[in-house]
Scaffold this motif. Structure first.
Motif, PDB file in Angstrom:
ATOM      1  N   CYS A 180       4.203   8.667  -9.407  1.00  0.00           N
ATOM      2  CA  CYS A 180       5.307   8.534  -8.462  1.00  0.00           C
ATOM      3  C   CYS A 180       6.514   7.962  -9.179  1.00  0.00           C
ATOM      4  CB  CYS A 180       4.899   7.624  -7.294  1.00  0.00           C
ATOM      5  SG  CYS A 180       6.091   7.629  -5.920  1.00  0.00           S
ATOM      6  N   ASN A 181       7.686   8.197  -8.601  1.00  0.00           N
ATOM      7  CA  ASN A 181       8.918   7.648  -9.151  1.00  0.00           C
ATOM      8  C   ASN A 181       9.370   6.387  -8.406  1.00  0.00           C
ATOM      9  OD1 ASN A 181       9.455   9.154  -6.887  1.00  0.00           O
ATOM     10  ND2 ASN A 181      11.142  10.323  -7.762  1.00  0.00           N
ATOM     11  N   LEU A 182       8.489   5.850  -7.552  1.00  0.00           N
ATOM     12  CA  LEU A 182       8.682   4.556  -6.912  1.00  0.00           C
ATOM     13  C   LEU A 182       7.428   3.713  -7.124  1.00  0.00           C
ATOM     14  CD1 LEU A 182      10.381   5.456  -3.489  1.00  0.00           C
ATOM     15  CD2 LEU A 182      11.448   4.330  -5.443  1.00  0.00           C
ATOM     16  N   ALA A 183       7.563   2.425  -6.879  1.00  0.00           N
ATOM     17  CA  ALA A 183       6.415   1.513  -6.977  1.00  0.00           C
ATOM     18  C   ALA A 183       6.397   0.634  -5.733  1.00  0.00           C
ATOM     19  CB  ALA A 183       6.498   0.672  -8.241  1.00  0.00           C
ATOM     20  N   CYS A 184       5.954   1.214  -4.618  1.00  0.00           N
ATOM     21  CA  CYS A 184       5.979   0.513  -3.332  1.00  0.00           C
ATOM     22  C   CYS A 184       4.910  -0.578  -3.298  1.00  0.00           C
ATOM     23  CB  CYS A 184       5.750   1.495  -2.190  1.00  0.00           C
ATOM     24  SG  CYS A 184       6.926   2.873  -2.170  1.00  0.00           S
ATOM     25  N   ALA A 185       5.265  -1.709  -2.684  1.00  0.00           N
ATOM     26  CA  ALA A 185       4.374  -2.873  -2.688  1.00  0.00           C
ATOM     27  C   ALA A 185       3.087  -2.623  -1.917  1.00  0.00           C
ATOM     28  CB  ALA A 185       5.109  -4.078  -2.103  1.00  0.00           C
ATOM     29  N   GLY A 186       3.127  -1.749  -0.918  1.00  0.00           N
ATOM     30  CA  GLY A 186       1.941  -1.517  -0.112  1.00  0.00           C
ATOM     31  C   GLY A 186       1.114  -0.323  -0.536  1.00  0.00           C
ATOM     32  N   CYS A 187       1.437   0.268  -1.707  1.00  0.00           N
ATOM     33  CA  CYS A 187       0.760   1.484  -2.150  1.00  0.00           C
ATOM     34  C   CYS A 187      -0.391   1.160  -3.093  1.00  0.00           C
ATOM     35  CB  CYS A 187       1.745   2.419  -2.839  1.00  0.00           C
ATOM     36  SG  CYS A 187       1.003   3.966  -3.413  1.00  0.00           S
ATOM     37  N   GLY A 188      -1.523   1.815  -2.886  1.00  0.00           N
ATOM     38  CA  GLY A 188      -2.667   1.637  -3.773  1.00  0.00           C
ATOM     39  C   GLY A 188      -2.909   2.842  -4.654  1.00  0.00           C
ATOM     40  N   LYS A 189      -1.897   3.695  -4.823  1.00  0.00           N
ATOM     41  CA  LYS A 189      -2.081   4.949  -5.558  1.00  0.00           C
ATOM     42  C   LYS A 189      -1.420   4.958  -6.932  1.00  0.00           C
ATOM     43  CE  LYS A 189      -3.741   7.261  -1.843  1.00  0.00           C
ATOM     44  NZ  LYS A 189      -4.784   8.254  -1.695  1.00  0.00           N
ATOM     45  N   ILE A 190      -0.731   3.876  -7.289  1.00  0.00           N
ATOM     46  CA  ILE A 190       0.127   3.941  -8.462  1.00  0.00           C
ATOM     47  C   ILE A 190      -0.345   3.062  -9.617  1.00  0.00           C
ATOM     48  CG2 ILE A 190       2.201   4.568  -7.184  1.00  0.00           C
ATOM     49  CD1 ILE A 190       2.974   1.590  -7.244  1.00  0.00           C
ATOM     50  N   ASP A 191      -1.519   2.450  -9.477  1.00  0.00           N
ATOM     51  CA  ASP A 191      -1.943   1.504 -10.508  1.00  0.00           C
ATOM     52  C   ASP A 191      -2.989   2.082 -11.460  1.00  0.00           C
ATOM     53  OD1 ASP A 191      -4.002   1.582  -8.672  1.00  0.00           O
ATOM     54  OD2 ASP A 191      -4.512  -0.542  -8.883  1.00  0.00           O
ATOM     55  N   TYR A 192      -3.139   3.404 -11.444  1.00  0.00           N
ATOM     56  CA  TYR A 192      -4.065   4.023 -12.380  1.00  0.00           C
ATOM     57  C   TYR A 192      -3.501   3.964 -13.803  1.00  0.00           C
ATOM     58  CZ  TYR A 192      -6.473   6.062  -8.344  1.00  0.00           C
ATOM     59  OH  TYR A 192      -7.162   6.238  -7.177  1.00  0.00           O
ATOM     60  N   PRO A 193      -4.364   4.007 -14.813  1.00  0.00           N
ATOM     61  CA  PRO A 193      -3.879   4.105 -16.198  1.00  0.00           C
ATOM     62  C   PRO A 193      -3.092   5.399 -16.404  1.00  0.00           C
ATOM     63  CG  PRO A 193      -6.217   3.519 -16.128  1.00  0.00           C
ATOM     64  CD  PRO A 193      -5.832   3.904 -14.741  1.00  0.00           C
TER      65      PRO A 193
END
Length: 380
Positions: A38-51
């Motif tokens: 993603c091109n955002l890093a939303c505080a409530g998202c659990g989809k963006i912390d993958y390696p």
């Protein structure tokens, strides 16, 4: 506007055919996640912390269309990550529409305006733009200033080109009912097809763990919001009226996770779009070999506070077919926002949470490393 009669009739016909065929479990919506990047890093998202090796993965066009055919659901929702980062997204959308599917692309809209020319307006296709409230609310939710204004500019451009546009709004415990109602008033004036609203799901890996709603707070929040909009009738919701009634605590549902199955870069996700507890290689394996009774409110600790549309909208649709007069009553009179709430599902028998995310990540990384090593030229 809300969901068109044409779309309701098509989906209704599909449900009737499934019932007549005797199928106990069948999908309504395919949740297709062709990437997590993603091109955002939303505080409530659990989809963006993958390696990064996993964030760099993409489901190719062939696999996406194969999942659409394999699943057979009448609706395809393409999410992520940010789907507009996928270079084959125009072909995925075109292929799904050609199959007679109702296609929704969920986007933060940062890349939407410059990509509109790659898509064709259709009554089978709509953009769902992520807006978690007014300018201040939304920019705080996505952790970046200026995103609201860019999304609204893209929304206006999409409408001008003849596209169907909805918004999807996720609410957390910081939501102020009066501001949410005012936001719904404003976006309803834009001529959008409708609003999809849901409480945030408590992703165990989300950066912000302080603002997820529990069930009691969810019901109170939505009652307060709906009371300001004629029981919700003032706004064009793009979802079942019985699901909205459920959000306000007037109905008690068990979730229907197979109603919105998810296909991701990992495979077919068990048990649902939000909760990754394992992955099946095929849709048939997902449906037939998943122990569905292990999940859901009252069965599993991770599900205790969930009231999200992807699990409970299919349950609401099920009741609408079983008790059409209930749906008609809510449609005519709006969502009740006072009086006693429906008894909730007891939690005393739920099994404790299992934390298996790291294991799935390690397995996927091993697959990626193996594939990379096999693609290297053999040493002389």
């Amino acid at each position: 506007m809300g969901i068109s009669l044409f779309q309701m009739a098509k989906i209704g016909g599909y449900v009737v055919r499934q019932r007549l065929s005797g199928r106990k479990r069948f999908p309504l919506v395919l949740m297709l996640e062709p990437l997590f990047r993603c091109n955002l890093a939303c505080a409530g998202c659990g989809k963006i912390d993958y390696p990064d090796p996993i964030l760099n993965q993409r489901l190719p066009l062939e696999d996406c269309l194969g999942a659409i055919d394999e699943c057979g659901a009448p609706v395809v929702v393409i999410a992520g990550g940010e789907p507009l980062l996928h270079k084959e997204l125009p072909q995925i959308v075109e292929g799904a529409v050609a199959r007679g599917k109702f296609v929704t692309v969920c986007t933060n809209a940062l890349l939407l305006e410059k990509n509109l020319g790659k898509y064709k307006p259709s009554r089978y296709f709509n953009w769902s733009i992520h807006l978690d409230g007014d300018r201040e609310m939304h920019d705080a939710s996505v952790c970046q200033a200026g995103v609201y204004d860019r999304a609204m500019k893209a929304l206006t451009a999409a409408k001008a080109r003849g596209f169907r546009v909805t918004i999807n709004c996720t609410l957390f415990n910081s939501a102020e009912p009066a501001r949410v109602a005012a936001f719904f008033d404003e976006v309803s004036k834009l001529g959008i097809e409708g609003i999809t609203v849901s409480p945030g799901y408590a992703y165990e890996r989300a950066p912000d763990q302080q603002h997820f709603l529990n069930r009691e707070k969810t019901k109170t929040l939505f009652r307060d919001i709906f009371s300001r909009g004629k029981g919700g009738k003032a706004w064009p919701f793009f979802q079942s009226t019985l699901f909205l009634d459920f959000l306000a605590g007037n109905r008690s549902y068990h979730c229907t996770p197979w109603g919105n199955p998810a296909r991701t870069v990992f495979g077919w996700q068990r048990p649902c779009y939000l909760l990754g507890e394992g992955y099946a290689k095929t849709f048939k394996e997902l449906m037939e070999e998943t122990d569905w009774d292990r999940y859901g409110v009252g069965n599993y600790e991770k599900c205790a506070d969930c009231m999200v549309h992807c699990g409970f909208e299919p349950s609401a649709v099920e009741e609408a077919f079983a008790r059409p007069l209930e749906m008609l009553k809510v449609s005519l009179f709006g969502v009740r926002s006072s009086g006693p709430m429906a008894p909730d599902i007891p939690l005393d028998g739920q099994r404790p949470a299992e934390f298996v995310f790291s294991r799935h990540v390690e397995h996927k990384l091993a697959e990626i490393r193996q594939a990379e090593s096999e693609s290297l030229p053999a040493a002389e």
